[in-house]
Design a protein around this motif. Structure first.
Motif, PDB file in Angstrom:
ATOM      1  N   LEU A  72     -11.707   7.691  -8.174  1.00 18.52           N
ATOM      2  CA  LEU A  72     -11.186   6.341  -7.973  1.00 18.52           C
ATOM      3  C   LEU A  72     -12.007   5.291  -8.712  1.00 18.52           C
ATOM      4  O   LEU A  72     -11.458   4.405  -9.348  1.00 18.52           O
ATOM      5  N   PHE A  73     -13.314   5.389  -8.611  1.00 15.79           N
ATOM      6  CA  PHE A  73     -14.185   4.339  -9.135  1.00 15.79           C
ATOM      7  C   PHE A  73     -14.577   4.531 -10.592  1.00 15.79           C
ATOM      8  O   PHE A  73     -14.813   3.547 -11.289  1.00 15.79           O
ATOM      9  N   GLY A  74     -14.655   5.755 -11.067  1.00 20.02           N
ATOM     10  CA  GLY A  74     -15.153   5.977 -12.426  1.00 20.02           C
ATOM     11  C   GLY A  74     -16.547   5.392 -12.540  1.00 20.02           C
ATOM     12  O   GLY A  74     -17.427   5.723 -11.743  1.00 20.02           O
ATOM     13  N   THR A  75     -16.746   4.474 -13.479  1.00 22.83           N
ATOM     14  CA  THR A  75     -18.061   3.839 -13.658  1.00 22.83           C
ATOM     15  C   THR A  75     -18.152   2.483 -12.971  1.00 22.83           C
ATOM     16  O   THR A  75     -19.163   1.804 -13.085  1.00 22.83           O
ATOM     17  N   GLN A  76     -17.095   2.092 -12.270  1.00 27.47           N
ATOM     18  CA  GLN A  76     -17.056   0.784 -11.599  1.00 27.47           C
ATOM     19  C   GLN A  76     -17.615   0.882 -10.184  1.00 27.47           C
ATOM     20  O   GLN A  76     -17.683   1.956  -9.603  1.00 27.47           O
ATOM     21  N   ASN A  77     -17.983  -0.253  -9.609  1.00 26.91           N
ATOM     22  CA  ASN A  77     -18.430  -0.311  -8.217  1.00 26.91           C
ATOM     23  C   ASN A  77     -17.371  -0.892  -7.296  1.00 26.91           C
ATOM     24  O   ASN A  77     -17.567  -0.934  -6.090  1.00 26.91           O
ATOM     25  N   GLU A  78     -16.257  -1.368  -7.869  1.00 28.17           N
ATOM     26  CA  GLU A  78     -15.213  -1.979  -7.062  1.00 28.17           C
ATOM     27  C   GLU A  78     -13.851  -1.672  -7.663  1.00 28.17           C
ATOM     28  O   GLU A  78     -13.695  -1.678  -8.876  1.00 28.17           O
ATOM     29  N   ILE A  79     -12.891  -1.396  -6.783  1.00 28.89           N
ATOM     30  CA  ILE A  79     -11.506  -1.203  -7.220  1.00 28.89           C
ATOM     31  C   ILE A  79     -10.608  -2.066  -6.344  1.00 28.89           C
ATOM     32  O   ILE A  79     -11.004  -2.496  -5.258  1.00 28.89           O
ATOM     33  N   VAL A  80      -9.403  -2.331  -6.823  1.00 29.65           N
ATOM     34  CA  VAL A  80      -8.406  -3.079  -6.064  1.00 29.65           C
ATOM     35  C   VAL A  80      -7.302  -2.102  -5.676  1.00 29.65           C
ATOM     36  O   VAL A  80      -6.791  -1.361  -6.512  1.00 29.65           O
ATOM     37  N   ILE A  81      -6.960  -2.125  -4.393  1.00 33.81           N
ATOM     38  CA  ILE A  81      -5.890  -1.281  -3.869  1.00 33.81           C
ATOM     39  C   ILE A  81      -4.748  -2.186  -3.444  1.00 33.81           C
ATOM     40  O   ILE A  81      -4.952  -3.125  -2.661  1.00 33.81           O
ATOM     41  N   ARG A 125      -9.912  -4.871  -1.619  1.00 42.08           N
ATOM     42  CA  ARG A 125     -10.997  -4.471  -2.503  1.00 42.08           C
ATOM     43  C   ARG A 125     -11.828  -3.404  -1.807  1.00 42.08           C
ATOM     44  O   ARG A 125     -12.262  -3.586  -0.668  1.00 42.08           O
ATOM     45  N   LEU A 126     -12.029  -2.313  -2.503  1.00 43.45           N
ATOM     46  CA  LEU A 126     -12.878  -1.240  -2.014  1.00 43.45           C
ATOM     47  C   LEU A 126     -14.084  -1.196  -2.928  1.00 43.45           C
ATOM     48  O   LEU A 126     -13.944  -1.080  -4.142  1.00 43.45           O
ATOM     49  N   ARG A 127     -15.267  -1.372  -2.340  1.00 43.92           N
ATOM     50  CA  ARG A 127     -16.456  -1.405  -3.189  1.00 43.92           C
ATOM     51  C   ARG A 127     -17.540  -0.497  -2.638  1.00 43.92           C
ATOM     52  O   ARG A 127     -17.574  -0.192  -1.441  1.00 43.92           O
ATOM     53  N   ILE A 128     -18.414  -0.081  -3.538  1.00 44.59           N
ATOM     54  CA  ILE A 128     -19.567   0.734  -3.187  1.00 44.59           C
ATOM     55  C   ILE A 128     -20.762  -0.217  -3.070  1.00 44.59           C
ATOM     56  O   ILE A 128     -21.053  -0.972  -3.999  1.00 44.59           O
ATOM     57  N   THR A 129     -21.441  -0.187  -1.940  1.00 43.38           N
ATOM     58  CA  THR A 129     -22.602  -1.045  -1.739  1.00 43.38           C
ATOM     59  C   THR A 129     -23.829  -0.461  -2.447  1.00 43.38           C
ATOM     60  O   THR A 129     -23.803   0.673  -2.922  1.00 43.38           O
ATOM     61  N   SER A 130     -24.897  -1.231  -2.463  1.00 46.63           N
ATOM     62  CA  SER A 130     -26.138  -0.755  -3.088  1.00 46.63           C
ATOM     63  C   SER A 130     -26.739   0.429  -2.322  1.00 46.63           C
ATOM     64  O   SER A 130     -27.540   1.174  -2.864  1.00 46.63           O
ATOM     65  N   ASN A 131     -26.305   0.603  -1.064  1.00 45.66           N
ATOM     66  CA  ASN A 131     -26.765   1.750  -0.259  1.00 45.66           C
ATOM     67  C   ASN A 131     -25.825   2.948  -0.355  1.00 45.66           C
ATOM     68  O   ASN A 131     -25.993   3.930   0.355  1.00 45.66           O
ATOM     69  N   GLY A 132     -24.779   2.828  -1.209  1.00 41.94           N
ATOM     70  CA  GLY A 132     -23.854   3.937  -1.395  1.00 41.94           C
ATOM     71  C   GLY A 132     -22.762   4.026  -0.352  1.00 41.94           C
ATOM     72  O   GLY A 132     -22.040   5.022  -0.295  1.00 41.94           O
ATOM     73  N   LYS A 133     -22.611   3.014   0.468  1.00 44.45           N
ATOM     74  CA  LYS A 133     -21.543   2.988   1.481  1.00 44.45           C
ATOM     75  C   LYS A 133     -20.298   2.346   0.895  1.00 44.45           C
ATOM     76  O   LYS A 133     -20.367   1.612  -0.071  1.00 44.45           O
ATOM     77  N   LEU A 134     -19.142   2.604   1.523  1.00 47.01           N
ATOM     78  CA  LEU A 134     -17.888   1.994   1.095  1.00 47.01           C
ATOM     79  C   LEU A 134     -17.519   0.853   2.031  1.00 47.01           C
ATOM     80  O   LEU A 134     -17.628   0.993   3.256  1.00 47.01           O
ATOM     81  N   ILE A 135     -17.062  -0.246   1.447  1.00 45.48           N
ATOM     82  CA  ILE A 135     -16.591  -1.398   2.225  1.00 45.48           C
ATOM     83  C   ILE A 135     -15.212  -1.789   1.709  1.00 45.48           C
ATOM     84  O   ILE A 135     -15.028  -1.987   0.507  1.00 45.48           O
ATOM     85  N   LEU A 136     -14.243  -1.902   2.633  1.00 47.83           N
ATOM     86  CA  LEU A 136     -12.885  -2.320   2.304  1.00 47.83           C
ATOM     87  C   LEU A 136     -12.672  -3.716   2.853  1.00 47.83           C
ATOM     88  O   LEU A 136     -12.876  -3.958   4.047  1.00 47.83           O
TER      89      LEU A 136
END
Length: 63
Positions: free
Chosen positions: A33-42, A50-61
């Motif tokens: 889903l993310f490839g090299t990005q830290n955020e995607i739009v669903i 917006r689904l993003r990967i935090t600096s701690n590696g967690k997902l936030i929607l």
């Protein structure tokens, strides 16, 4: 970000691409889903999330 310049289109997952999928449920690796990005739009029912990967590696929607 209504029209992403490079939307990712995912096809259906099969037993060949992911043999551990329980029947009736799809499993998608976040790297697909993310490839090299830290955020995607669903897009869901006309809304954008917006689904993003935090600096701690967690997902936030977020909406």
């Amino acid at each position: 970000m209504k029209n992403p310049s490079n939307p990712v289109r995912l096809g259906p997952l099969t037993a060949e691409t992911s043999p551990e999928i329980p029947q009736g449920r799809q499993r998608v690796n976040s790297r697909l889903l993310f490839g090299t990005q830290n955020e995607i739009v669903i897009e869901h029912q006309g809304d954008e999330y917006r689904l993003r990967i935090t600096s701690n590696g967690k997902l936030i929607l977020t909406k």
